[in-house]
Structures are given as C-alpha cells and as structure tokens.
Design an enzyme around this catalytic site. Structure first.
Site, PDB file in Angstrom:
ATOM      1  N   PHE B 122      96.588   3.845  22.436  1.00 29.04           N
ATOM      2  CA  PHE B 122      97.840   3.984  22.879  1.00 29.04           C
ATOM      3  C   PHE B 122      98.051   4.069  24.616  1.00 29.04           C
ATOM      4  CE2 PHE B 122     101.148   7.416  23.986  1.00 29.04           C
ATOM      5  CZ  PHE B 122     102.412   6.528  23.357  1.00 29.04           C
ATOM      6  N   THR B 125     100.224   5.903  30.001  1.00 28.96           N
ATOM      7  CA  THR B 125      99.933   6.463  31.252  1.00 28.96           C
ATOM      8  C   THR B 125      99.546   5.215  32.503  1.00 28.96           C
ATOM      9  OG1 THR B 125      98.804   8.425  30.416  1.00 28.96           O
ATOM     10  CG2 THR B 125      98.435   7.999  32.620  1.00 28.96           C
ATOM     11  N   GLU B 126     100.142   5.451  33.615  1.00 28.44           N
ATOM     12  CA  GLU B 126      99.955   4.525  34.689  1.00 28.44           C
ATOM     13  C   GLU B 126      99.772   5.311  36.043  1.00 28.44           C
ATOM     14  OE1 GLU B 126     103.167   1.681  35.055  1.00 28.44           O
ATOM     15  OE2 GLU B 126     103.166   0.961  33.252  1.00 28.44           O
ATOM     16  N   ASN B 128     101.647   5.605  38.502  1.00 25.32           N
ATOM     17  CA  ASN B 128     102.601   6.427  39.135  1.00 25.32           C
ATOM     18  C   ASN B 128     103.277   7.001  37.842  1.00 25.32           C
ATOM     19  OD1 ASN B 128     102.271   5.982  41.711  1.00 25.32           O
ATOM     20  ND2 ASN B 128     102.946   3.660  41.500  1.00 25.32           N
ATOM     21  N   ILE B 156      93.238   4.798  29.618  1.00 24.73           N
ATOM     22  CA  ILE B 156      93.467   4.622  28.315  1.00 24.73           C
ATOM     23  C   ILE B 156      92.135   4.833  27.076  1.00 24.73           C
ATOM     24  CG2 ILE B 156      94.378   3.113  26.506  1.00 24.73           C
ATOM     25  CD1 ILE B 156      96.432   4.255  28.704  1.00 24.73           C
ATOM     26  N   ASP B 239     104.788  13.823  19.778  1.00 23.31           N
ATOM     27  CA  ASP B 239     105.148  15.042  18.778  1.00 23.31           C
ATOM     28  C   ASP B 239     104.419  15.050  17.615  1.00 23.31           C
ATOM     29  OD1 ASP B 239     107.311  15.667  20.519  1.00 23.31           O
ATOM     30  OD2 ASP B 239     108.953  15.043  19.294  1.00 23.31           O
ATOM     31  N   ARG B 267      68.865  36.763  21.543  1.00 16.95           N
ATOM     32  CA  ARG B 267      68.652  37.139  22.923  1.00 16.95           C
ATOM     33  C   ARG B 267      68.492  38.820  23.030  1.00 16.95           C
ATOM     34  NH1 ARG B 267      66.139  36.058  27.414  1.00 16.95           N
ATOM     35  NH2 ARG B 267      67.109  36.904  29.117  1.00 16.95           N
ATOM     36  N   GLU B 363      97.573  14.053  26.557  1.00 18.30           N
ATOM     37  CA  GLU B 363      98.949  14.124  25.676  1.00 18.30           C
ATOM     38  C   GLU B 363      99.906  15.162  26.184  1.00 18.30           C
ATOM     39  OE1 GLU B 363      98.675  13.362  21.480  1.00 18.30           O
ATOM     40  OE2 GLU B 363      96.660  12.545  21.604  1.00 18.30           O
TER      41      GLU B 363
HETATM   42  C1  LIG Z   1      90.311  11.477  29.523  1.00 21.40           C
HETATM   43  C2  LIG Z   1      91.757  10.997  29.725  1.00 21.40           C
HETATM   44  C3  LIG Z   1      92.108  10.156  28.525  1.00 21.40           C
HETATM   45  C4  LIG Z   1      93.455   9.860  28.565  1.00 21.40           C
HETATM   46  N1  LIG Z   1      94.014   9.181  27.493  1.00 21.40           N
HETATM   47  C5  LIG Z   1      95.109   8.555  27.652  1.00 21.40           C
HETATM   48  C6  LIG Z   1      95.685   7.538  26.718  1.00 21.40           C
HETATM   49  O1  LIG Z   1      95.073   7.410  25.729  1.00 21.40           O
HETATM   50  N2  LIG Z   1      96.834   7.089  26.744  1.00 21.40           N
HETATM   51  C7  LIG Z   1      97.629   7.434  27.483  1.00 21.40           C
HETATM   52  O2  LIG Z   1      98.838   7.043  27.784  1.00 21.40           O
HETATM   53  N3  LIG Z   1      97.226   8.284  28.516  1.00 21.40           N
HETATM   54  C8  LIG Z   1      96.135   8.747  28.599  1.00 21.40           C
HETATM   55  N4  LIG Z   1      95.707   9.761  29.455  1.00 21.40           N
HETATM   56  C9  LIG Z   1      96.799  10.142  30.411  1.00 21.40           C
HETATM   57  C10 LIG Z   1      97.009  11.829  30.281  1.00 21.40           C
HETATM   58  O3  LIG Z   1      97.965  11.794  29.389  1.00 21.40           O
HETATM   59  C11 LIG Z   1      97.658  12.165  31.937  1.00 21.40           C
HETATM   60  O4  LIG Z   1      96.610  12.200  32.507  1.00 21.40           O
HETATM   61  C12 LIG Z   1      98.609  13.234  31.705  1.00 21.40           C
HETATM   62  O5  LIG Z   1      99.693  13.063  30.924  1.00 21.40           O
HETATM   63  C13 LIG Z   1      98.796  13.971  32.912  1.00 21.40           C
HETATM   64  O6  LIG Z   1      99.196  12.910  33.925  1.00 21.40           O
HETATM   65  P1  LIG Z   1      98.427  12.935  35.382  1.00 21.40           P
HETATM   66  O7  LIG Z   1      97.077  13.229  35.216  1.00 21.40           O
HETATM   67  O8  LIG Z   1      99.060  11.639  36.100  1.00 21.40           O
HETATM   68  O9  LIG Z   1      99.100  14.301  35.946  1.00 21.40           O
HETATM   69  P2  LIG Z   1     100.149  14.346  36.883  1.00 21.40           P
HETATM   70  O10 LIG Z   1     101.503  14.294  36.173  1.00 21.40           O
HETATM   71  O11 LIG Z   1      99.943  13.793  38.419  1.00 21.40           O
HETATM   72  O12 LIG Z   1     100.214  16.120  37.214  1.00 21.40           O
HETATM   73  C14 LIG Z   1      99.497  16.882  38.167  1.00 21.40           C
HETATM   74  C15 LIG Z   1      99.665  18.493  37.897  1.00 21.40           C
HETATM   75  O13 LIG Z   1     101.165  18.774  38.229  1.00 21.40           O
HETATM   76  C16 LIG Z   1     101.550  19.092  37.097  1.00 21.40           C
HETATM   77  N5  LIG Z   1     103.165  18.655  36.760  1.00 21.40           N
HETATM   78  C17 LIG Z   1     103.420  17.449  36.768  1.00 21.40           C
HETATM   79  N6  LIG Z   1     104.653  17.556  36.660  1.00 21.40           N
HETATM   80  C18 LIG Z   1     105.322  18.913  36.390  1.00 21.40           C
HETATM   81  C19 LIG Z   1     106.569  19.315  36.053  1.00 21.40           C
HETATM   82  N7  LIG Z   1     107.613  18.846  35.824  1.00 21.40           N
HETATM   83  N8  LIG Z   1     106.437  20.803  35.739  1.00 21.40           N
HETATM   84  C20 LIG Z   1     105.116  21.431  35.901  1.00 21.40           C
HETATM   85  N9  LIG Z   1     103.961  21.115  36.125  1.00 21.40           N
HETATM   86  C21 LIG Z   1     104.149  19.634  36.339  1.00 21.40           C
HETATM   87  C22 LIG Z   1     100.729  18.821  35.863  1.00 21.40           C
HETATM   88  O14 LIG Z   1     100.770  19.773  34.663  1.00 21.40           O
HETATM   89  C23 LIG Z   1      99.485  18.869  36.535  1.00 21.40           C
HETATM   90  O15 LIG Z   1      99.097  20.046  36.538  1.00 21.40           O
HETATM   91  C24 LIG Z   1      94.433  10.100  29.623  1.00 21.40           C
HETATM   92  C25 LIG Z   1      93.970  11.064  30.562  1.00 21.40           C
HETATM   93  C26 LIG Z   1      92.636  11.596  30.530  1.00 21.40           C
HETATM   94  C27 LIG Z   1      92.134  12.292  31.917  1.00 21.40           C
END
Ligand SMILES: Cc1cc2nc3c(=O)[nH]c(=O)nc-3n(C[C@H](O)[C@H](O)[C@H](O)COP(=O)(O)OP(=O)(O)OC[C@H]3O[C@@H](n4cnc5c(N)ncnc54)[C@H](O)[C@@H]3O)c2cc1C
Ligand SMILES: Cc1cc2nc3c(=O)[nH]c(=O)nc-3n(C[C@H](O)[C@H](O)[C@H](O)COP(=O)(O)OP(=O)(O)OC[C@H]3O[C@@H](n4cnc5c(N)ncnc54)[C@H](O)[C@@H]3O)c2cc1C
Lengths: 260, 388
Positions: B122, B125-126, B128, B156, B239, B267, B363
C-alpha cells in the site's frame, strides 16, 4: 493417478519410557504422532498431486484412535482417509500387518504406494517391502528423490551407504522414502477445516477379504522370546565448590578414567 | 484469559503459533542481522492459507474477518515483527481492492493474493506527505484509456517484493481533498521502478523501499472506486487495518514478556532468582496487566469492526494507540528486567525493543491517532448538543 500413503501412528519416542518390569513401552499418556518418515511419504504424494494431478489416500492400520493421524494427513493435503481397524488385527507382527495392508490396498487400487523407510517405534523397515510382496508389485526402498513419473513408469534415486542408485520401475510400484526426499509442509487452514469434516472410511477384515488365519496374533509367525533393555552403565558424581575448584576436580576425575 | 475463540479461531491461532515457533523463531535473529526478506516464511504462510484469511471464499480465501486476522498477526508478532509486518502489509494493500474494487478487479487480483502467489503493498506516504496525507504530489493524469503516473512514494513496506501495489495519486489538484484517486499498479509496468532498500532500526526482515513512477502508464480499469475517492479509500483502509497494528503490539509485548519471565526465574543474584524480588515482580505484574488490557481492547475493536459498524475511526485508533504504546513500554521493561543480558543480541528482547518502535509510527503516528480520537470526541459532543 491414485496414490496410497501408508502412515503409522506411533508414540512420540522423544517422550517415551520403558516399563522396567515388563520391558515394554509405556504408551499411556505419551502423545501420538504420525511416524516422521511417513510425513515425507505424504509430502511426496501431495507434491505429485500438485504437479500432475492425483488422488491421495492415507491408509493406516491401527486402533480407532489412529483416526486422528488420518485427519492430520488430510490437513496436510490427503484427499481421503481409510482406517483399517478390526479386533482381528490385534497383535499383528510385520507379516500380518503387511498382509492386512496389502488386502486393503488391493481393494482400494493404487498406481503408487508410499511408505516410510521405517517406523520409529517398531523400527523393522519390513512393512513396506513385505506389503509389496503380498501385492506382487515391485518396490524401491530408501527413495531420496523422484526424478520423473510418466508413461506408466517412475524413475527414482535410492539412497545407498555411498551415493545412490538410479532405479526405474513400471507402475504400480511401492516406494519407501527417507527424510532426504523432501521437507514436509505445515498443515493448511483449509486442510484443517476439511479434516474436521472429513469422513474417515473404516475397513475391517470382511472388507479386505482376508483369510482369518493370516490375521493378528494367529497370523504372526514372529515369536518374541524375551524383551529386555540393555543395561546402561550408570554412576554419577556431584562436584562441589567454587568454579575453579570444580574445574580442577573435574579434570582430575577425567584423567582418572583416561578421558583426558 | 479465555476470549472464547471458536473452534476455527483456535485452529488459526494454534497453526500461526506453530509456524511462529517452528519456522520464525529459529531464524529471526539472522533475518534481522542480514536484513533479509523472509521468503521461506512467506511461502509457508501461503501454503497454510494465511494470506486468504480475510478474503471471501468466492475469491479463494477463508472468508474470515479482521478478528481472525488479528489473532494470526498477534501470534506471528510474538516471534518477529519484521515477519509480521511483511505479512500484515498485504492486508493493508488489499483492503482498497476488497472495500472499493470492482467485481472485475476482485476476480483478477484477489485469488492470487489469497493464495499468496503475489504479495501486495500500500503506497500513500511521500517525502512531503507523511502525517499530512494531503501533501501527496504523485500525479495520475488521465490520457485516453490510460492514466499516466509520475512521482515517488517513500518507505513502502513490501516495496520491490510485492507484485501488486495500491497507490494513492492526485488526479485533479484543484479539487483538494477530492482530488486524489486510488490505483492498482503491477510490478513490471514500464515506468515503474524501485529505489534502494532502507536500512532500518528495527523490523529489518521487512523490506521498505521507494516506488518511482516516471510516465508510468496504467489502464483506466486500474482505478479503484471512482476518481476523486483516493483519500476516502486510504482512510477507510487505515481504519480497517489499524487493529492489525494493535495486534502486532500485543504479540511483540507478549513475546518480550515471556522472555523476561523465564529469564527472571533463572537468573540468580543475592542468592535468589531475581523474580523473587518484589521490585521485579511489580514490573512483570504491570507488563502482564497492560498486555491483557491491550489484547482485550484489540479483540473487542476487531470484533466491533467485523460486526459491520460504520464509523470505526475512533475505536480503531484507540486499539492501535493503546496496544502499541503498551508494546513500547513492555519491550523496554523486558530489557530492564533482563539487565545486561537484555541488551545483548543473544537474547531476543533487544530486537523486540528496536522493532516495537515502528508500531508507534507507521499507519499514522500515535499523535495522529490521538488527533483522530480527539476529532471524534468533538464530533460526538457536537451531536449530543444538537440532540438536546
Ligand atoms: C518502516 C516503515 C514502513 C512504512 N510503511 C509504509 C507503507 O507501507 N505505506 C505507506 O504509505 N507508508 C508507510 N510508512 C510511512 C509511515 O506511515 C509514516 O512514516 C508515518 O505516517 C509518519 O509520517 P512521517 O514519517 O512523515 O512523520 P511526520 O509526519 O513528518 O511527523 C513527524 C512528527 O510530527 C508529529 N506530527 C505531525 N503532524 C502532527 C499533528 N498534526 N499533530 C501532532 N503531531 C504531529 C508526528 O507524530 C511525528 O512525531 C512507513 C514508514 C516506516 C518508517
Ligand atoms: C511378535 C510381535 C507382536 C506384536 N504385537 C503387537 C501388538 O500386539 N500390538 C501392537 O501395537 N504392535 C505389535 N507389534 C508391532 C507391530 O508388528 C509393528 O509395529 C508393525 O508391524 C509395523 O512394524 P514396524 O513398526 O517395524 O514398521 P516398519 O516396517 O518399520 O514401517 C515401515 C513403514 O510401513 C508402514 N506401516 C507400518 N505399520 C503400519 C500400519 N500399522 N499402518 C499403516 N502403515 C504402516 C509405514 O509407512 C512405515 O513407515 C508386534 C510385533 C511383533 C514382532
């Protein structure tokens, strides 16, 4: 193609104890498993089914509770299950076991009969070849690889002490298999659900048209004179003290008995 | 605790546990060390029908629900989160097709997914667009009978290993939240390539890659649902799948807890097993209580979703949030109970602690889960006020 896999329910020998008075296996409370070699036989049959199509029947001779191992065989890909069970079979040696199995196989019909190399409890490795003799069909024992099956024939590799033989045989044939043949699969969920619902067919002495005198204890030429557990040399010594002291004592003791 | 699983649910749990103990536990440390994708284990799970658990019978699955899926995920996670992530990401990638796909799409893709012949991923994520999914920049431009995809998805799960990808891309930027759409893209489509595999803190057996689309043409019939429904597809998918992340939390916490208890019994210090010290017992007691609470919540929410409840955002966010915070706390405490040994690679808990962290991030981070719960609370109280 019809394939019959002979499976034997055996006590899990990893957990078994010997009754010191009668020198027989204490089966009570010991979990039963499918003889491990027979799982490789079943896997071979199921792979043939997947590759070229076949109907796989698991066959066991045993008491009613052996039905559970037949259900397990279905969960791993067998289509049908037959339990050969009758009071008249009680006390069978390998001859009488093979006679009864052959009777059932003749009735069911098979292009390939699979057996394990040997059972981990009885350990004789006789039932496969004996069954083939009763059926008057060729057999190849210790099969470690099936090279091909086509045009009513099969080519297999038979494990030898040094290397292997390549053997071709016409069908029908009985093959006994070794562990090198394959890696048995886990059960599948669909298989488990099917196993729960499956009808296990029960065959008795009348169903296989058996000669009464060839069955069970009566039909068993083997006479057991005595059974004993070979004595084991025992003796142990607890070493006390701190780690260094213990090591010194241990080394001294090992030297004493010339292990060092 | 007895959760009154029926006979088939017990079967699912027991078989998943058997696979976890026989196939996963012996190799998990090595998979982690070598960052190796667990193909053997995926094949074993496929052969045992686990990929079809939640897929209807008419498409070759077992027709079970999210609850049964959670049970399976929990058992696999008890052994290794890297493996369970690779497994669970399939459901995440499949839900868009299952929930919004056309009959033709279901017939075309679900049987292969159910049998495990093809893995799924799925892609939302990008660079930005993390928490702020509206920041998606990948575009899908309609062109005759085709869409032309351009852009890069990041991080991904199952990227490169999967053969079927459900991808969210912008079809009409002017429409804002209604401007995104969901698509099926198959591996091997010209213009679709992968970036390098990420080097991660934990879940190292799972593979995480970039998906790169450069004038990648896909047929119109690969649109999931209608044009403009992309974010709805994504949100409903999340969801549905979030309880699975909760189940991962329960499983990894359970695994770490078991390791800590057995270590604490063996231990000895100050002439007694460390489990005899009340301070250690209290840690273990808290861990046990938290795990049970997390499990009860995850199971309840999964059953609630399976009952056909309409709006489950709040509940699924709670299950994910609570169970994964428990997982983090319990795995950290498991290391603490085991002292220096807990910190060493010879024992499984340091890996579990590294692995658990991802559950609070992917997620939707746990802050975002709190946002979702908070927004639901506001909505609910507004409704109450309107009602009098
Ligand atoms: C190992 C791994 C596997 C993944 N697999 C997938 C996948 O299969 N498909 C996919 O689409 N994505 C995937 N992701 C992406 C993942 O879902 C995102 O990393 C995640 O949603 C967070 O986005 P970000 O890393 O850009 O963090 P950011 O959005 O940059 O957040 C940085 C910090 O700010 C906080 N923050 C941001 N906005 C708010 C807000 N409005 N209120 C409070 N706090 C906030 C966040 O909680 C976080 O602590 C994966 C990520 C990893 C690391
Ligand atoms: C004198 C004597 C009396 C015995 N009395 C009894 C008794 O009263 N009760 C009792 O339980 N046992 C009894 N046995 C043991 C019994 O004969 C053997 O267990 C049985 O014949 C199989 O031999 P084995 O275990 O050596 O199998 P092997 O020959 O080592 O087995 C080879 C393969 O044959 C097949 N096979 C073997 N047995 C069966 C089976 N039953 N059904 C399907 N396939 C099979 C399997 O594929 C197996 O891998 C007795 C043995 C002797 C010698």
């Amino acid at each position: 193609m019809d394939i019959i896999v002979c499976i034997k329910q055996v006590p899990d020998t990893a957990e078994i104890k010997i009754n010191p008075e009668t020198n027989t296996l204490m089966r009570e409370g010991v979990p039963s498993i499918i003889n491990p070699f027979d799982l490789h036989a079943l896997e071979a049959a199921v792979r043939i089914k997947e590759d070229v199509g076949a109907r796989v029947t698991a066959l066991t001779m045993g008491p009613p509770q052996a039905e559970s191992s037949l259900r397990e065989a279905i969960s791993m890909g067998a289509d049908d299950a037959v339990l050969l069970s009758d009071r008249a079979f009680a006390g069978s040696d390998t001859w009488a076991t093979s006679y009864a199995l052959a009777g059932a196989i003749r009735k069911l019909g098979a292009d390939i009969v699979f057996c394990g190399k040997q059972a981990i409890d009885g350990d004789t490795a006789q039932v496969g070849p004996e069954t083939a003799e009763f059926l008057d069909i060729p057999h190849v024992s210790y099969v470690r690889r099936i090279e091909w099956i086509r045009d009513g024939a099969v080519r297999v590799q038979r494990l030898m002490d040094e290397g292997y033989d390549v053997v071709e045989s016409p069908l029908p044939v009985l093959l006994t298999v070794v562990k090198e043949l394959n890696q048995p699969r886990m059960p599948s969920l669909k298989g488990k659900i099917a196993a729960k619902k499956a009808q296990v067919r029960i065959m008795g002495k009348a169903d296989i048209g058996a000669d009464e005198d060839s069955l069970g204890l009566k039909g068993s030429p083997t006479k057991v004179k005595s059974i004993f557990a070979p004595g084991t040399k025992t003796g142990r010594m607890m070493i006390e003290g701190g780690p260094e002291e213990q090591v010194d004592i241990l080394i001294k003791e090992l030297r004493k008995i010339k292990c060092l | 605790m007895d959760y009154f699983l029926d006979e088939e649910q017990l079967m699912i749990r027991d078989l998943a546990r058997q696979i976890a103990e026989e196939k996963i536990m012996p190799v998990r440390a090595e998979l982690d060390e070598r960052e190796e994708f667990p193909w053997d284990i995926m094949n074993a799970l496929a052969q045992s029908d686990f990929f079809g658990l939640y897929i209807p019978g008419e498409y070759g699955g077992l027709g079970k629900g999210g609850f049964e899926l959670s049970i399976a995920i929990e058992e696999l996670s008890r052994a290794c989160l890297g493996v369970s992530t690779s497994y669970a990401a399939n459901a995440l990638g499949t839900y868009p097709i299952l929930l919004f796909g056309s009959e033709e799409q279901k017939k075309k893709y679900l049987p292969d997914i159910a049998s495990g012949r093809r893995l799924v991923a799925f892609a939302l994520t990008e660079a930005n667009a993390g928490s702020d999914a509206a920041g998606v920049q990948t575009t899908a431009r309609p062109d005759g009978d085709e869409y032309v995809l351009n852009g890069t998805k990041q991080w991904i799960t199952n990227g490169g290993e999967a053969e079927i990808y459900t991808v969210i891309a912008i079809t009409d930027r002017a429409k804002g939240a209604r401007g995104a759409s969901a698509f099926i893209v198959e591996k091997g489509t010209p213009g679709f390539t992968f970036g390098k595999k990420e080097n991660k803190m934990g879940i190292r057996a799972s593979s995480t890659r970039e998906l790169i689309f450069e004038d990648c043409r896909i047929p119109k019939e690969n649109l999931i649902g209608r044009q403009g429904m992309g974010f709805i597809v994504a949100m409903k998918t999340l969801d549905k799948s979030r309880t699975g992340v909760g189940a991962q939390g329960v499983g990894v916490a359970q695994g770490a807890f078991e390791a800590a208890v057995s270590f604490a019994k063996e231990r000895r210090q100050f002439g007694a097993p460390v489990i005899s010290f009340q301070a250690v017992q209290h840690m273990l007691a808290d861990m046990a209580a938290q795990i049970e609470a997390a499990r009860a919540l995850v199971y309840s929410v999964a059953r609630y979703i399976d009952s056909g409840a309409k709006d489950v955002s709040k509940e699924s966010a709670m299950a994910k949030l609570f169970a994964t915070d428990v997982a983090m706390k319990v795995t950290v405490d498991a290391v603490q109970v085991m002292g220096g040994s807990g910190y060493m690679r010879e024992y499984p808990v340091e890996k579990m602690m590294r692995d658990a962290k991802i559950l609070q991030i992917y997620e939707g981070t746990n802050q975002i889960q709190r946002n979702i719960i908070g927004q639901s609370l506001i909505k609910e109280s507004a409704k109450k006020r309107q009602g009098g």
